[in-house]
Design a protein around this motif. Structure first.
Motif, PDB file in Angstrom:
ATOM      1  N   UNK A 298      -2.032 -11.109   6.360  1.00  0.00           N
ATOM      2  CA  UNK A 298      -2.146 -10.467   7.672  1.00  0.00           C
ATOM      3  C   UNK A 298      -2.433 -11.479   8.773  1.00  0.00           C
TER       4      UNK A 298
ATOM      5  N   UNK B 124      -9.038  -6.047   9.220  1.00  0.00           N
ATOM      6  CA  UNK B 124     -10.052  -5.114   8.765  1.00  0.00           C
ATOM      7  C   UNK B 124      -9.992  -5.048   7.248  1.00  0.00           C
TER       8      UNK B 124
ATOM      9  N   UNK C 183      -4.911 -10.165   0.613  1.00  0.00           N
ATOM     10  CA  UNK C 183      -3.939  -9.792   1.637  1.00  0.00           C
ATOM     11  C   UNK C 183      -4.369 -10.252   3.022  1.00  0.00           C
TER      12      UNK C 183
ATOM     13  N   UNK D 241       6.110 -14.109   7.319  1.00  0.00           N
ATOM     14  CA  UNK D 241       5.696 -13.304   6.180  1.00  0.00           C
ATOM     15  C   UNK D 241       5.655 -14.216   4.966  1.00  0.00           C
TER      16      UNK D 241
ATOM     17  N   UNK E  37      -8.557  -2.060   5.711  1.00  0.00           N
ATOM     18  CA  UNK E  37      -7.138  -1.784   5.878  1.00  0.00           C
ATOM     19  C   UNK E  37      -6.288  -2.712   5.020  1.00  0.00           C
ATOM     20  N   UNK E  38      -6.931  -3.345   4.078  1.00  0.00           N
ATOM     21  CA  UNK E  38      -6.200  -4.206   3.153  1.00  0.00           C
ATOM     22  C   UNK E  38      -6.221  -3.552   1.792  1.00  0.00           C
TER      23      UNK E  38
ATOM     24  N   UNK F  10      -8.278  -8.069  -1.357  1.00  0.00           N
ATOM     25  CA  UNK F  10      -8.832  -9.088  -0.461  1.00  0.00           C
ATOM     26  C   UNK F  10      -7.860 -10.191  -0.062  1.00  0.00           C
TER      27      UNK F  10
END
Lengths: 436, 859
Positions: free
Chosen positions: B580, B567, B576, B589, B570-571, B574
């Motif tokens: 995710x 979503x 990120x 990770x 929810x970042x 951008x």
């Protein structure tokens, strides 16, 4: 004998008075949840029911409390929370998160603060305070884990809610409202704001997720109620140690509230602002005049306090100016009159001043140009005049365009009160043509 | 009891009688009556709602009994299917054997039990209905009649909820009594027909044999076969499992499921006869496993089965036309033969897992109790075989410790699934009964027969991830459940209460479903762009699609896929999004740049992903960057042949691709667009109704009012629900007595609508102080004087002073007026510049002048 008696009497008074002042000052300065609510019973019921449902049923909610400054928003929520926490089964079960838009100026700080207040940082050690992105996903993960029936409800209180709306992308608000609209940990989001147009600040998808519940606090009381509030705020509580003094004090307050001049003062205050904080300020000033020799508040105290409150700050500064500075201000006033609010520069003011000096040749007023310049700069520092553009080093200061920040009526009023004002200056002020 | 002909023996045609009734929430058309015509037979059966019917089951002699609740046609998929909703009854033999003793008495031969188990799937294919039956409810005092005069009459006295038997409640009793007349009317032709079709071979003894078999399994769910290969199953919103229906499609060409079942059962019994050599223990255990599996999941397509069935079909065929006496004899001879072979396996088939468990606990007595059935034959044989199996097991398993057995337990399951992949991917289709316990026990038995050496430790892999997941601490006191109708309504109206299906979004659902499904089936990738204003159900619909697809994937209708959701809101920034996606895809990770590289490698190199990935990108517009590299990548990956990536993107604006995307990005996005229109008033009304179904909390007009108001303003379903929720609160407040169930009336919803939509500016002005009001007047006067919509504070101040003089108010000082001005500015009644401009700050009204005048006039 009698003098000793009066001495001991005054000693008692001093003790009592210091206690009175402590109690009342606490009341005026702090929004203690102990004070009564005035005329917001409906709103209070709405809010407390809402909080109860979140706490007991795990129902997620969001609500905005909107009202002008000093209308008791914080007091309302504090009251509601206090009542909520008094319920036995709730006090253990509810988490609170208090945020303030003035403190948490961006989402990163806000997220850290939320994590801290939820005591989540212990879960994974120091890892929480990694990057902003990690924080966010951590918190969302944490809140997503829960469900309606088993998780502890969290009450988020966002003071100065409008400032959160200015955060980038409104990420925090989106996520909070999104949680409140999905089957995750039950949360109640309560925003406090004084802006009536708050909904227009929210982005459309954030707005859609907000439940659109608004509680308005409008200070909708009238003058009789204002007097009642005045009485209640000033009277001493029943548990005051010295009963006799308290009774006397309260009697005096009752007498004051019926006094004509006091009512006039209150009416004036009421007309200016219904804000209870301004009333507190007035009472605080009056309270400071109470001493051992003057143990009870009088109408005069209130009137003087009121005068202090409604004083024009600029006129006060004008009183402290030198004659030269007054002359410059008058010259500026004439320039304003002539050029119809057009900006002026130092040279023009100096010329105007020179005209006056030459006509009314008087050695006192004959200053060197640098001295006048200095006075001019002093006025600028006092913000009586304001440069039109930013001051840049290379431009000549004599020709920088300025504007006067004093109104004509203000100048005339100040001049009238100005001590030892030379008559010709006063005449010059009334008319720029008086030298003819 | 009669032998009920299944539709395979005589072909039947099913047709509706009467006109379809009102549409239900979807495309359903409901009917009141159905007509069953048998081929080569002139009689017809008319089956009406409320009657009791027999439903084709696994064994022909004991078809399932149910009460017909609803008949409807499901035409979501091209060949429309006749469906029915029923209330099940269970026969005593269908009750798990371990629970049978709970009855505490001998059951009547024709006694059935009301099946009170809501988890059971009650939606069946109407074409599995065989015929009518008469069910007579008995009062608790009555004795179940034992005389078998009327074979087509069943008696119900108790209800069974998988835990215990309970007497029927009085209203249930009354309800069951009601439809008897109509049932009786229709019964005559049925009986005639069934008689004509009745096979002469039916005997009580055979029935006994059947019963033994059916008892092997704890529940029918294991028996009901499902077809693993049905290419395109139903694509309805509720992809509820329906054993009967799929069974029909799958077995139409092969054999009846009951037949298969039976064959299997017999193969189990007789298989040991092949092997008298003890050294073939391994193969034997395999042969044992296979039939057990088929019982568990109903998949009867393993090799062992086919072999076995072909071998023993002859036995069956001959058995059917056999006369009564011979049949008994055969039955009797069969069992001793199998027992006489002294195999450890045979009895384990006959035994129920519960018995094994008890045997393990060395409780011979309990075992006897459990096997105490009305039929002597069964008991004899089972006791015999049980003793044998006990000996065998002791011999085999003595050396093993308990712990070892436990470790083997998952291992054997793994080997199972490797031998039969279909089984592993078959979804649990529970018609009845949770069955974990028995299954474990069964596998423990199997494992004890296995050699303990091949024990892969796979299943013992630790499930906890390294980092503990954070969680809000749980509450110490349970949340209160809704007590009144209004509270219940409020719970249902909460946006978070996800409905089982989304009304009014069928078309969109279908389109998205088809899109994703086709990509999954074709093993390709693609993009789809979904737009629509907030609150129109975009995300909810996509979630629904994914849920249905996941169910379908479990049922093997579509290839399995991985689902990832990100979503934009929810970042934190951008880029990120790469992090995710990577984390959800592989659990790794990485930093944003590194994650982008890894993902590109994953999607763009040949042959890396085995299954398709479905990626949902919500709030796409927030992934916009100056270079648009994120969007470019997201839409570029699916174009690679090997990527097998389906990207669904959601945003609010319809023309987002044209407005903010570069050509090369929007070109890759393609033209698969979909727009969710705002809900119309009737749709909103339907949404509210579906949520408040069977709950009388709202007046119809109140719902309509809310729906119309919201539709006129935004068409946002969230708003609609919130208003209704608020209306219930208002209704609750306004009620004096808390116990009287009040309806939410128009007045209540009107108040809620006003509260949410009305502007508060006018009340704010009315409640402001005298000086504030006169300042507003001064602004109006200044605007009128200058003809502009903007004025400096100085100008307004002079107007203000004049006004105050006129109205006899004390002279307002500059400071006071400035305070008033900034106060109004902080409420945003005025728009003011920052106060450092002092006198020169410009002031504008944030409300229309008419509104101000209106608000001030009332004074």
């Amino acid at each position: 004998m009698s003098s000793r008696k009066s001495k001991s009497n005054s000693l008692i008074h001093t003790e009592c008075l210091s206690q009175v002042q402590r109690i009342l000052r606490e009341r005026f300065c702090r929004q203690s949840p102990h004070s009564n609510l005035f005329g917001v019973q409906v709103q209070y019921k709405h809010l407390s029911e809402l909080l109860k449902r979140t706490a007991l049923h795990g129902e997620s909610n969001s609500v905005l409390i909107i009202g002008p400054r000093g209308s008791g928003k914080t007091m309302l929520i504090n009251h509601a929370l206090k009542e909520l926490m008094e319920i036995e089964e709730v006090s253990e079960n509810v988490l609170q998160v208090h945020l303030n838009g003035l403190l948490q100026i961006n989402d990163k700080i806000a997220l850290k603060e939320i994590t801290r207040q939820l005591n989540l940082e212990n879960v994974v050690g120091d890892k929480v305070f990694g990057s902003f992105a990690e924080n966010l996903s951590f918190l969302l993960e944490a809140l997503k884990k829960g469900d309606r029936t088993s998780s502890c409800p969290v009450i988020f209180i966002l003071d100065e809610f409008d400032l959160f709306a200015h955060h980038k992308n409104q990420t925090l608000l989106y996520n909070l409202f999104d949680i409140s609209q999905s089957a995750q940990t039950p949360i109640a989001v309560i925003g406090l704001t004084c802006r009536l147009d708050i909904l227009e600040l929210l982005e459309k998808r954030v707005k859609s997720r907000f439940s659109h519940r608004q509680i308005h606090l409008m200070n909708s009381f009238g003058f009789p109620q204002y007097v009642k509030i005045f009485k209640e705020q000033l009277s001493l509580p029943a548990e005051f140690p010295d009963k006799v003094f308290a009774e006397k004090w309260n009697e005096n307050v009752q007498y004051l509230s019926e006094d004509r001049s006091v009512q006039e003062v209150l009416r004036k205050h009421f007309n200016i602002s219904k804000n209870l904080r301004s009333l507190h300020m007035l009472l605080m000033l009056a309270l400071n005049r109470v001493t051992a020799s003057h143990p009870f508040m009088t109408a005069v105290d209130l009137m003087e306090a009121s005068q202090l409150c409604s004083m024009d700050s600029k006129a006060n500064i004008v009183h402290g100016l030198s004659v030269l500075e007054i002359c410059l201000i008058i010259a500026m006033k004439h320039l304003n009159d002539i050029y119809e609010e057009e900006p002026f520069n130092f040279q023009m003011v100096y010329n105007e001043f020179q005209k006056f000096v030459q006509r009314k040749a008087h050695s006192v007023y004959n200053f060197e140009k640098p001295v006048v310049m200095k006075a001019f700069e002093h006025l600028q520092q006092l913000e009586f005049i304001k440069p039109m553009e930013r001051t840049s080093g290379n431009s000549q200061r004599e020709y920088q365009l300025m504007k006067l920040l004093l109104d004509n009526t203000q100048i005339m009023n100040a001049l009238q009160k100005y001590p030892n004002c030379p008559t010709d200056v006063r005449q010059w002020a009334t008319s720029s043509l008086s030298w003819l | 009891m009669a032998h009920y002909p299944t539709r395979l023996k005589t072909r039947k045609t099913y047709s509706w009688v009467g006109r379809p009734l009102l549409d239900r929430k979807l495309h359903y058309q409901t009917y009141r009556e159905m007509c069953v015509k048998t081929e080569g037979c002139s009689t017809e059966i008319h089956i009406q709602i409320g009657q009791f019917v027999l439903i084709e089951g696994d064994d022909d002699e004991n078809p399932y009994v149910a009460k017909l609740l609803e008949l409807f046609e499901d035409d979501s998929d091209p060949p429309p299917k006749k469906r029915a909703r029923v209330q099940w009854f269970v026969r005593f033999c269908e009750v798990p054997a371990c629970k049978q003793h709970l009855l505490g008495r001998k059951p009547g031969a024709q006694e059935i039990f009301w099946y009170d188990y809501p988890a059971c799937d009650s939606n069946i294919n109407a074409e599995t209905i065989i015929g009518l039956v008469r069910v007579i409810p008995l009062a608790p005092k009555d004795v179940v009649p034992t005389n078998l005069k009327n074979e087509k009459t069943l008696f119900v006295k108790l209800s069974w909820n998988e835990k215990k038997f309970r007497p029927l409640s009085s209203e249930l009793f009354a309800e069951l009594n009601k439809p008897q007349e109509s049932a009786a009317k229709c019964q005559k032709p049925v009986r005639a027909k069934s008689k004509s079709a009745e096979s002469p071979s039916w005997t009580p003894a055979e029935h006994v044999a059947k019963r033994i078999e059916s008892r092997h399994s704890a529940s029918k769910s294991r028996q009901t076969p499902t077809h693993p290969l049905t290419p395109r199953a139903r694509k309805r919103l509720e992809l509820g499992s329906n054993p009967q229906m799929s069974q029909q499609t799958s077995c139409a060409s092969l054999d009846s499921p009951g037949r298969i079942k039976r064959k299997v059962a017999f193969s189990e019994i007789t298989s040991p006869s092949k092997r008298s050599q003890p050294d073939k223990l391994q193969t034997l255990s395999l042969a044992l496993k296979a039939p057990e599996k088929t019982r568990e999941t109903g998949l009867s397509y393993t090799e062992d089965d086919k072999k076995a069935s072909s071998e023993h079909r002859i036995i069956l065929r001959t058995r059917i036309p056999a006369s009564k006496t011979t049949d008994i004899r055969e039955e009797r001879t069969l069992t001793p033969i199998s027992g006489g072979q002294r195999s450890s396996v045979v009895p384990s088939v006959i035994l129920k897992p519960e018995n094994i468990k008890k045997r393990d606990a060395k409780e011979a007595k309990a075992q006897n109790e459990a096997t105490s059935t009305p039929h002597r034959i069964r008991r004899k044989s089972s006791v015999l075989t049980m003793n044998r199996i006990r000996q065998q097991l002791r011999f085999l398993g003595n050396s093993k410790s308990d712990q070892e057995e436990k470790e083997i337990l998952p291992a054997s399951e793994i080997s199972d699934s490797s031998s039969d992949e279909e089984e592993a991917s078959t979804p649990p289709l529970p018609r009845r009964a949770p069955r974990t316990v028995s299954r474990n026990l069964r596998s423990s038995l199997k494992s004890s027969l296995h050699t303990p050496t091949k024990v892969p430790k796979k299943s013992l892999k630790p499930r906890m991830p390294r980092g503990a997941t954070p969680q809000i601490r749980s509450r110490s006191l349970a949340a209160q459940e809704p007590a009144s109708v209004l509270e219940e309504a409020r719970l249902r109206l909460h946006v978070s209460a996800v409905p089982e299906s989304l009304p009014c979004r069928e078309q969109e659902f279908q389109d998205i479903y088809n899109f994703v499904e086709s990509k999954l089936l074709d093993h390709t990738g693609g993009c789809m762009y979904i737009s629509g204003v907030p609150g129109t159900g975009k995300t909810a619909t996509v979630h629904e699609v994914i849920r249905c697809l996941q169910q379908a994937a479990q049922a093997n209708d579509v290839p399995p896929f991985q689902y990832i959701e990100v979503n934009g809101m929810k970042l934190t920034e951008p880029h990120q999004v790469y992090v995710q996606i990577l984390q959800k895809l592989t659990g790794q990770k990485a930093t944003a740049n590194h994650a982008a590289e890894l993902l590109a490698k994953q999607f763009c190199t040949r042959g890396s992903p085995q299954e398709t990935t479905v990626l949902l990108v919500d709030e796409l517009d927030l992934l916009w960057t100056h270079k648009q590299d994120i969007m470019y990548n997201l839409f570029d990956w699916p174009t690679h042949k090997e990527a097998r990536l389906v990207v669904l993107t959601i945003a609010n604006t319809m023309d987002l691709p044209e407005r903010i995307m570069m050509n090369r990005v929007s070109s890759r996005l393609g033209l698969t667009r979909m727009c969710f229109q705002p809900y119309t008033y009737s749709q909103l009304q339907q949404i509210l109704r579906s949520r408040l179904k069977h709950l009388k909390a709202f007046e119809d007009d109140a719902i309509q009012l809310v729906a119309r108001k919201v539709a006129a303003l935004s068409g946002d379903a969230r708003r609609c629900l919130d208003i209704c929720r608020r209306a219930t609160e208002i209704c609750e407040f306004s009620q004096q007595k808390p116990d009287s169930p009040g309806l939410v009336t128009i007045a209540h919803s009107m108040e809620a609508v006003d509260e949410m939509f009305s502007s508060s500016y006018i009340t704010a002005i009315k409640n402001s102080s005298v000086l504030e009001q006169s300042f507003l007047r001064a602004i109006l006067a200044e605007f009128r004087r200058s003809g502009l919509e903007e004025a400096t504070f100085q100008q307004i101040y002079s107007q203000h002073v004049a006004l105050c003089r006129m109205e006899g108010l004390p002279y307002p000082t500059m400071s006071e007026t400035m305070a008033v001005c900034s106060h109004l500015g902080s409420c945003r009644l005025l728009l003011v510049e920052p106060s450092r401009n002092d006198l020169l700050l410009r002031v504008r009204l944030n409300v229309s002048q008419d509104d101000v005048l209106y608000a001030l006039k009332d004074e």
